[in-house]
Scaffold this motif. Structure first.
Motif: not given
Ligand code: ACO
Length: 331
Positions: A116-137
């Motif tokens: 719901a309204c928190t979705g964008f912030i949840y999305g940022l947290s997922i995206a940040a981890q994909f990048i931090a681990t090197g899986m995606y840029k």
């Protein structure tokens, strides 16, 4: 691909608002309400409404293109698309896949998320981890909604609150010491009955009866959601600050979920922030659920309110119940 844990930040933002404006006076003509009640109880004066031919992916795709452009990237550079929405084009395929095709992000994986309204912030947290681990840029996170399609035209307690819009951010590696410093996410499933749409899923599939009863529209226990929001916005922001090793005094800018000015004011008071450090656009757009935070962020960035080195908090709450916040050192 990057191969080591790295600092991750927001490297581009974009947004899109449909042109049609629905004012409080327009609503006075169709339901028993008035401008004075809406402004004093919520702070909202007008909201946007998507034309019938536009669905959530249409709004989201424009916001996405603007974010990719501001990051100086091409759609083919995007590795993953995450769309936060409670008004997907349809139950499946995901709106993220539809946007992937619309913008030509041919290399990107894609999925939707429901918070719901928190979705964008949840999305940022997922995206940040994909990048931090090197899986995606490069990961594109979009919050997009056409809430006008799920509002009961006879329910004055919800019809006045919500609007349509889309916002997006591109995340990527940034200079050491900048970018996301912390996240705080949470959920309280016991509050699920405070804000929901009953029909159209596997428990109550859409039928003539559910449509006749208006069960495909948003139902909300407004004052309970209000109490929860007032409590949680301050609490989660303080937790995110603590995790980042910062205090209220270190905050340069706050982008809150834009639900109600009284909820924003309560969070600002709890964080002891000056009002010029807070971005508010709910007077013009109402609550756009998953789109509220990214639209506000994009506007604040484009107006030059956020500068390199600023500690920025994004904070939201929503159906679920869910909440989330993050601290970003702007890069
Ligand atoms: N116009 C005029 N009167 C109204 C309207 C309206 N649009 N809506 C409700 N009222 C009336 C009610 O019927 C009630 O009348 P009564 O006292 O005769 O019964 C009176 O106003 C007070 O109603 P409340 O619901 O107690 O009003 P409140 O001050 O709580 O404000 C509001 C209602 C604005 C909905 C508030 O509770 C709120 O903002 N809640 C949070 C909602 C929210 O943020 N939801 C989004 C969550 S994010 C997501 O995930 C989608």
């Amino acid at each position: 691909m990057v191969n080591k844990v790295c600092s991750v930040g927001i490297i581009g933002t974009g947004s899109y608002l449909p042109e049609t404006i629905v004012t409080n006076e327009d609503l006075e003509k169709i339901i028993d309400t008035n401008d004075e009640w809406i402004v004093t109880r919520t702070g909202i004066s007008e909201r946007r409404k998507a034309p019938p031919e536009m669905a959530t992916s249409d709004l989201g795709a424009i916001a996405a293109q603007r974010a990719i452009e501001s990051a100086n990237l091409r759609p083919e550079d995007i590795d993953l698309i995450i769309v936060a929405t409670i008004t997907p084009d349809m139950l499946f395929p995901s709106t993220a896949c539809i946007i992937q095709e619309k913008i030509g992000a041919t290399k990107a994986a894609a999925f939707d998320l429901s918070a719901a309204c928190t979705g964008f912030i949840y999305g940022l947290s997922i995206a940040a981890q994909f990048i931090a681990t090197g899986m995606y840029k490069y990961v594109l996170v979009i919050g997009a909604e056409v809430l006008s399609r799920i509002l009961n035209p006879k329910d004055r307690s919800t019809l006045i609150l919500f609007g349509d819009g889309a916002g997006a951010a591109v995340l990527g590696p940034v200079e050491e010491g900048y970018g996301f410093l912390s996240f705080d996410l949470g959920a309280e499933g016991s509050g699920g009955d405070l804000l929901y749409i009953k029909a159209g899923g596997s428990r109550f599939p859409a039928s003539k009866e559910t449509v006749e009863k208006g069960e495909h529209y948003i139902k909300m226990v407004g004052n309970e959601v209000f109490k929860f929001a007032v409590r949680i916005m301050g609490e989660t922001s303080l937790k995110a600050l603590e995790k980042a090793g910062l205090t209220q005094d270190d905050v340069n800018y706050l982008i809150p979920h834009q639900a109600n000015i009284r909820i924003v004011d309560a969070a600002v008071k709890r964080l002891k922030l000056a009002t010029e450090k807070v971005y508010v656009n709910l007077d013009k757009y109402g609550n756009m659920s998953g789109a509220s935070v990214p639209v506000a962020l994009d506007e604040a960035v484009r107006k030059g309110r956020i500068n390199k080195g600023d500690n920025v908090i994004l904070v939201g709450f929503g159906a679920g119940l869910t909440w989330g916040s993050c601290v970003i050192r702007w890069s």
